[in-house]
Motif scaffolding. Structure first.
Motif, PDB file in Angstrom:
ATOM      1  N   SER A  60     -11.003   8.702  12.674  1.00  0.00           N
ATOM      2  CA  SER A  60     -10.785  10.174  13.366  1.00  0.00           C
ATOM      3  C   SER A  60      -9.378   9.971  14.105  1.00  0.00           C
ATOM      4  CB  SER A  60     -11.678  10.487  14.671  1.00  0.00           C
ATOM      5  OG  SER A  60     -11.785   9.550  15.635  1.00  0.00           O
ATOM      6  N   LEU A  61      -8.768   8.717  14.129  1.00  0.00           N
ATOM      7  CA  LEU A  61      -7.254   8.790  14.772  1.00  0.00           C
ATOM      8  C   LEU A  61      -6.344   9.286  13.975  1.00  0.00           C
ATOM      9  CD1 LEU A  61      -7.370   5.172  16.639  1.00  0.00           C
ATOM     10  CD2 LEU A  61      -7.814   7.567  17.367  1.00  0.00           C
ATOM     11  N   ARG A  62      -6.602   9.222  12.573  1.00  0.00           N
ATOM     12  CA  ARG A  62      -5.440   9.592  11.765  1.00  0.00           C
ATOM     13  C   ARG A  62      -4.290   8.837  11.797  1.00  0.00           C
ATOM     14  NH1 ARG A  62      -6.225  11.927   7.362  1.00  0.00           N
ATOM     15  NH2 ARG A  62      -4.556  13.379   7.289  1.00  0.00           N
ATOM     16  N   VAL A  63      -4.328   7.673  11.710  1.00  0.00           N
ATOM     17  CA  VAL A  63      -3.109   6.704  12.052  1.00  0.00           C
ATOM     18  C   VAL A  63      -2.616   6.302  10.849  1.00  0.00           C
ATOM     19  CG1 VAL A  63      -2.171   4.435  12.616  1.00  0.00           C
ATOM     20  CG2 VAL A  63      -3.895   5.774  14.150  1.00  0.00           C
ATOM     21  N   ARG A  64      -1.340   6.630  10.397  1.00  0.00           N
ATOM     22  CA  ARG A  64      -0.628   6.271   8.847  1.00  0.00           C
ATOM     23  C   ARG A  64      -0.358   4.815   9.050  1.00  0.00           C
ATOM     24  NH1 ARG A  64       3.971  10.502   6.959  1.00  0.00           N
ATOM     25  NH2 ARG A  64       1.860  11.738   6.693  1.00  0.00           N
ATOM     26  N   ARG A  65      -0.428   4.403   7.767  1.00  0.00           N
ATOM     27  CA  ARG A  65       0.072   2.975   7.590  1.00  0.00           C
ATOM     28  C   ARG A  65       1.703   2.719   7.869  1.00  0.00           C
ATOM     29  NH1 ARG A  65      -2.361  -1.011   4.139  1.00  0.00           N
ATOM     30  NH2 ARG A  65      -4.462  -0.520   3.370  1.00  0.00           N
ATOM     31  N   ARG A  66       2.095   1.772   8.460  1.00  0.00           N
ATOM     32  CA  ARG A  66       3.558   1.671   8.733  1.00  0.00           C
ATOM     33  C   ARG A  66       4.172   0.576   8.014  1.00  0.00           C
ATOM     34  NH1 ARG A  66       4.075   1.306  15.181  1.00  0.00           N
ATOM     35  NH2 ARG A  66       2.030   0.329  15.083  1.00  0.00           N
ATOM     36  N   ALA A  67       3.253  -0.399   7.542  1.00  0.00           N
ATOM     37  CA  ALA A  67       3.933  -1.648   7.132  1.00  0.00           C
ATOM     38  C   ALA A  67       4.556  -1.288   5.853  1.00  0.00           C
ATOM     39  CB  ALA A  67       2.625  -2.422   6.763  1.00  0.00           C
ATOM     40  N   PRO A  68       4.027  -0.602   4.994  1.00  0.00           N
ATOM     41  CA  PRO A  68       4.836  -0.045   3.727  1.00  0.00           C
ATOM     42  C   PRO A  68       6.367   0.255   4.089  1.00  0.00           C
ATOM     43  CG  PRO A  68       2.565   0.615   3.634  1.00  0.00           C
ATOM     44  CD  PRO A  68       2.903   0.307   4.879  1.00  0.00           C
ATOM     45  N   ARG A  69       6.315   1.337   4.868  1.00  0.00           N
ATOM     46  CA  ARG A  69       7.762   2.095   5.101  1.00  0.00           C
ATOM     47  C   ARG A  69       8.576   0.683   5.736  1.00  0.00           C
ATOM     48  NH1 ARG A  69       7.623   7.467   4.542  1.00  0.00           N
ATOM     49  NH2 ARG A  69       5.508   8.512   4.577  1.00  0.00           N
ATOM     50  N   LEU A  70       7.965   0.016   7.018  1.00  0.00           N
ATOM     51  CA  LEU A  70       8.988  -0.859   7.374  1.00  0.00           C
ATOM     52  C   LEU A  70       9.135  -1.965   6.833  1.00  0.00           C
ATOM     53  CD1 LEU A  70       6.663  -1.456  10.847  1.00  0.00           C
ATOM     54  CD2 LEU A  70       9.015  -0.209  10.433  1.00  0.00           C
ATOM     55  N   TYR A  71       8.643  -2.386   5.610  1.00  0.00           N
ATOM     56  CA  TYR A  71       8.882  -3.468   4.624  1.00  0.00           C
ATOM     57  C   TYR A  71       9.820  -2.911   3.726  1.00  0.00           C
ATOM     58  CZ  TYR A  71       8.094  -7.394   1.443  1.00  0.00           C
ATOM     59  OH  TYR A  71       8.297  -8.680   0.794  1.00  0.00           O
ATOM     60  N   ASN A  72      10.010  -1.611   3.545  1.00  0.00           N
ATOM     61  CA  ASN A  72      10.821  -0.931   2.459  1.00  0.00           C
ATOM     62  C   ASN A  72      12.290  -0.913   3.046  1.00  0.00           C
ATOM     63  OD1 ASN A  72      12.043   0.457   0.094  1.00  0.00           O
ATOM     64  ND2 ASN A  72      10.739   2.238   0.750  1.00  0.00           N
ATOM     65  N   LYS A  73      12.166  -0.775   4.277  1.00  0.00           N
ATOM     66  CA  LYS A  73      13.611  -0.758   5.131  1.00  0.00           C
ATOM     67  C   LYS A  73      14.103  -1.969   5.130  1.00  0.00           C
ATOM     68  CE  LYS A  73      12.474   3.217   8.052  1.00  0.00           C
ATOM     69  NZ  LYS A  73      12.268   3.554   9.535  1.00  0.00           N
ATOM     70  N   LEU A  74      13.399  -3.255   5.191  1.00  0.00           N
ATOM     71  CA  LEU A  74      13.741  -4.673   5.242  1.00  0.00           C
ATOM     72  C   LEU A  74      14.262  -5.053   3.856  1.00  0.00           C
ATOM     73  CD1 LEU A  74      11.018  -6.410   7.361  1.00  0.00           C
ATOM     74  CD2 LEU A  74      13.247  -5.732   8.081  1.00  0.00           C
ATOM     75  N   LEU A  75      13.679  -4.560   2.981  1.00  0.00           N
ATOM     76  CA  LEU A  75      14.094  -4.867   1.392  1.00  0.00           C
ATOM     77  C   LEU A  75      15.530  -4.087   1.206  1.00  0.00           C
ATOM     78  CD1 LEU A  75      10.902  -4.999  -0.718  1.00  0.00           C
ATOM     79  CD2 LEU A  75      12.128  -7.008   0.369  1.00  0.00           C
ATOM     80  N   LYS A  76      15.667  -2.781   1.651  1.00  0.00           N
ATOM     81  CA  LYS A  76      16.950  -2.320   1.357  1.00  0.00           C
ATOM     82  C   LYS A  76      18.213  -3.218   1.888  1.00  0.00           C
ATOM     83  CE  LYS A  76      15.391   2.469   1.463  1.00  0.00           C
ATOM     84  NZ  LYS A  76      15.410   3.929   2.031  1.00  0.00           N
TER      85      LYS A  76
ATOM     86  N   ALA B 285       0.866  -1.156  -0.056  1.00  0.00           N
ATOM     87  CA  ALA B 285       0.071   0.257   0.115  1.00  0.00           C
ATOM     88  C   ALA B 285       1.107   1.254   0.138  1.00  0.00           C
ATOM     89  CB  ALA B 285      -0.835  -0.119   1.155  1.00  0.00           C
ATOM     90  N   SER B 286       0.272   2.203  -0.252  1.00  0.00           N
ATOM     91  CA  SER B 286       0.933   3.738  -0.090  1.00  0.00           C
ATOM     92  C   SER B 286       1.451   4.041   1.141  1.00  0.00           C
ATOM     93  CB  SER B 286      -0.125   4.995  -0.695  1.00  0.00           C
ATOM     94  OG  SER B 286       0.532   6.070  -0.460  1.00  0.00           O
ATOM     95  N   PRO B 287       2.748   4.276   1.322  1.00  0.00           N
ATOM     96  CA  PRO B 287       3.130   4.539   2.654  1.00  0.00           C
ATOM     97  C   PRO B 287       2.458   6.056   3.292  1.00  0.00           C
ATOM     98  CG  PRO B 287       4.736   5.175   1.082  1.00  0.00           C
ATOM     99  CD  PRO B 287       3.742   4.428   0.483  1.00  0.00           C
ATOM    100  N   ASP B 288       1.936   6.922   2.308  1.00  0.00           N
ATOM    101  CA  ASP B 288       1.403   8.069   2.756  1.00  0.00           C
ATOM    102  C   ASP B 288      -0.193   8.005   3.310  1.00  0.00           C
ATOM    103  OD1 ASP B 288       3.859   9.435   2.316  1.00  0.00           O
ATOM    104  OD2 ASP B 288       3.271   9.514   0.304  1.00  0.00           O
ATOM    105  N   GLU B 289      -0.576   6.709   3.098  1.00  0.00           N
ATOM    106  CA  GLU B 289      -2.120   6.380   3.200  1.00  0.00           C
ATOM    107  C   GLU B 289      -2.426   6.449   4.728  1.00  0.00           C
ATOM    108  OE1 GLU B 289      -5.460   2.911   2.384  1.00  0.00           O
ATOM    109  OE2 GLU B 289      -3.625   3.127   1.113  1.00  0.00           O
TER     110      GLU B 289
END
Length: 594
Positions: free
Chosen positions: A324-340, A315-319
């Motif tokens: 109302s909590l406005r929680v941003r997705r974390r999985a895309p960014r964390l997965y990106n770091k792992l793949l690096k 998913a988009s890391p900016d989604e």
């Protein structure tokens, strides 16, 4: 199971035990029955005479003799987020009600509909997507088939046009603000997750009504069936035509090959038959499905789990997650770091940077599968021994916990967005089991197909024990009944595929739950996001740790799984309702929404 009962006006006025006995059924009203009269009728069914109560107690006592076996494919079902008890169950209940109207040929008489939500469904229903799920069920949708991307737009049309289509065909008046009623401070006696449907004709006469209870994991019961958690009814069917066995309730004890009521009996069966836990479950499933069908359904469950992980990490890391909590997705960014670190470059969605673990179930590979699949013509008992040979013991290496966390977070972020997930055993705990299995397939497995079967069948056995001995509903047990149970199940499954003995599997399951006892359910804003998503990640890590402890031991331990399940039940009963999916305590009241 949800049989209908036609009542004449004379029947309505008779306060008989016969009416009370059938209070679980859909009541069909004839003649002019006003709303107050209907309410009086419903209230009457909640009172019992001494004789009737004695009959009820006798029935409950008899249920305690029922075994714990339910189908793996009822425990694991494909549904829609964010909650099995608040979304999947209510959608299924609504479809059952509408299907009953249709089968009794009164659907066309209905001109308006009222839906009452009680207890936890009312208090946290909005955040859990309960109203939207009910409306989809009313329109004839089921959790495993509804197109999730269209739900919000369809609900908006219903609210704007003030009308809804029963079963997708018969349009009636429906004013969401007036006809969807949230009874915040009322709870029906049978279960905290209660809802009532009332259908009326054009003259405002009641045509039919029924009450349902969503008891966790997408299971739906009503007044009669909600007697004891040990009762062996397959609640997920919409009608008898969809049931694997039409009279499953009467036949269960007779048809189950290897019944068990608790972990002690399960272990005894395994040792007596010289079988693994997965083999025992497989042997029981053979009474309802062929070996090929069992394999296909298990792989479909896993492929859906794998898709939910993929959708989460891609998913988009900016989604932001809805609400109302406005929680941003974390999985895309964390997965990106792992793949690096693993591949030397960032995640590239265009090139499909996800390592899918799908296992084909198509007929195009039948020839190849025939070389690795046992000969099903061999009818030697037990057949499970051929399909699931016992595993050699494997060496254990401390896993990359980052992957476990990312996979679990990915699934639960998909769940929070109302995406497609597998109840494992519930939606709120949907990320723990897939993340542990995904890790094993990627880093350890040498036979993914059989490992998926072994893992899921083992975990389902543990889930059955919790469902019978306590509950998998957070509204009854708190989060120990969801994430805690998922942790216990995952620990058992991981121990099994690592080649652990049945005693070590039971030990791992016990450790997994023992250290989740007392876990409360306090979702902020009634949303299945905080703390639910992180809890799944930590439960996955706990499951691996529990498995490691069990595998390094000899299987002997001071506390048994049965003792932990009973302790969990008692803890859930003692727990204050504000800590059981009502958002009236804990983090839900101590963390401001603005």
């Amino acid at each position: 199971m949800f049989a209908l009962r036609v009542l004449s006006r004379k029947n309505v006025t008779q306060p008989t035990a016969r009416l009370l006995k059938n209070s679980n059924r859909l009541f069909m009203m004839q003649g002019r029955t006003s709303v107050p009269q209907a309410s009086l009728l419903l209230n009457r069914f909640h009172s019992t005479t001494a004789t009737e109560q004695e009959e009820l107690n006798d029935s409950t006592a008899n249920n305690k003799d029922h075994h714990a076996v339910v189908s793996t494919f009822d425990l694991f079902s494909i549904g829609v987020g964010p909650s099995s008890s608040h979304t999947v169950g209510p959608m299924r209940a609504a479809k059952i009600f509408i299907t009953d109207l249709k089968e009794h040929k009164v659907l066309d008489k209905v001109a308006s509909l009222r839906v009452d939500l009680f207890g936890s469904l009312a208090l946290t229903g909005v955040g859990h997507g309960t109203p939207e799920a009910i409306l989809m069920g009313v329109e004839g949708e089921s959790p495993d088939k509804v197109e999730t991307s269209t739900i919000l737009s369809r609900v908006k049309d219903i609210e704007t046009n003030k009308s809804i289509r029963l079963d997708g065909t018969h349009r009636i008046t429906f004013d969401y603000e007036k006809d969807m009623v949230f009874n915040y401070f009322k709870t029906l006696p049978q279960h905290p997750n209660g809802l009532r449907f009332c259908a009326y004709d054009k003259d405002a006469n009641m045509v039919a009504t029924n009450e349902y209870f969503s008891i966790g994991g997408g299971f739906v019961v009503n007044a009669e069936t909600q007697l004891d958690h040990g009762e062996n009814v397959y609640y997920k069917q919409i009608n008898e035509k969809d049931a694997v066995v039409a009279e499953r309730r009467e036949q269960d004890v007779a048809v189950v090959s290897l019944p068990f009521r608790n972990s002690e009996e399960l272990l005894a069966v395994c040792k007596r038959e010289n079988m693994t836990i997965a083999q025992v479950v497989f042997e029981n499933e053979l009474k309802w499905s062929t070996p090929e069908a069992i394999r296909e359904k298990l792989l479909k469950i896993w492929n859906t789990m794998d898709d939910s992980i993929r959708n989460g990490v891609m998913a988009s890391p900016d989604e932001y997650l809805p609400g109302s909590l406005r929680v941003r997705r974390r999985a895309p960014r964390l997965y990106n770091k792992l793949l690096k670190g693993l591949y030397g470059g960032p995640l590239n969605s265009a090139s499909g940077g996800y390592n899918a673990s799908h296992i084909s179930t198509g007929k195009e590979e039948e020839q190849a599968l025939s070389q690795s699949t046992p000969d099903t013509s061999n009818t030697q008992y037990p057949l499970a021994l051929s399909f699931l040979p016992k595993k050699p013991k494997k060496k254990f290496v401390l896993p990359a916990l980052d992957y476990l966390s990312v996979y679990a977070i990915a699934v639960n972020e998909e769940n929070a967005c109302g995406g497609r997930v597998v109840t494992a055993p519930t939606n709120g705990a949907a990320g723990t089991i897939p993340s542990v299995l995904k890790y094993y397939l990627e880093f350890i497995s040498d036979n993914p197909e059989r490992d998926v079967m072994e893992f899921l069948l083992t975990t389902s056995a543990i889930g059955m024990l919790f469902k019978r001995g306590a509950s998998i509903s957070a509204a009854e047990m708190g989060c120990q009944g969801e994430v805690g149970v998922a942790c216990s199940m995952a620990a058992a499954g991981f121990t099994a595929v690592m080649g652990g003995s049945v005693d070590q599997v039971e030990n791992a399951a016990e450790i997994g739950m023992e250290h989740n006892l007392g876990l409360t359910c306090d979702p902020i804003g009634g949303l299945v996001q905080v703390p639910c998503i992180e809890r799944n990640a930590l439960a996955a890590v706990k499951a691996i740790a529990a498995a490691q402890l069990a595998l390094n031991g000899e299987g002997d331990h001071r506390v048994s799984l049965d003792q932990v399940i009973e302790t969990m039940r008692q803890t859930g009963v003692d727990m204050m309702s504000k800590y059981k999916e009502t958002s009236q305590g804990g983090l839900a009241v101590n963390v401001p929404l603005c």
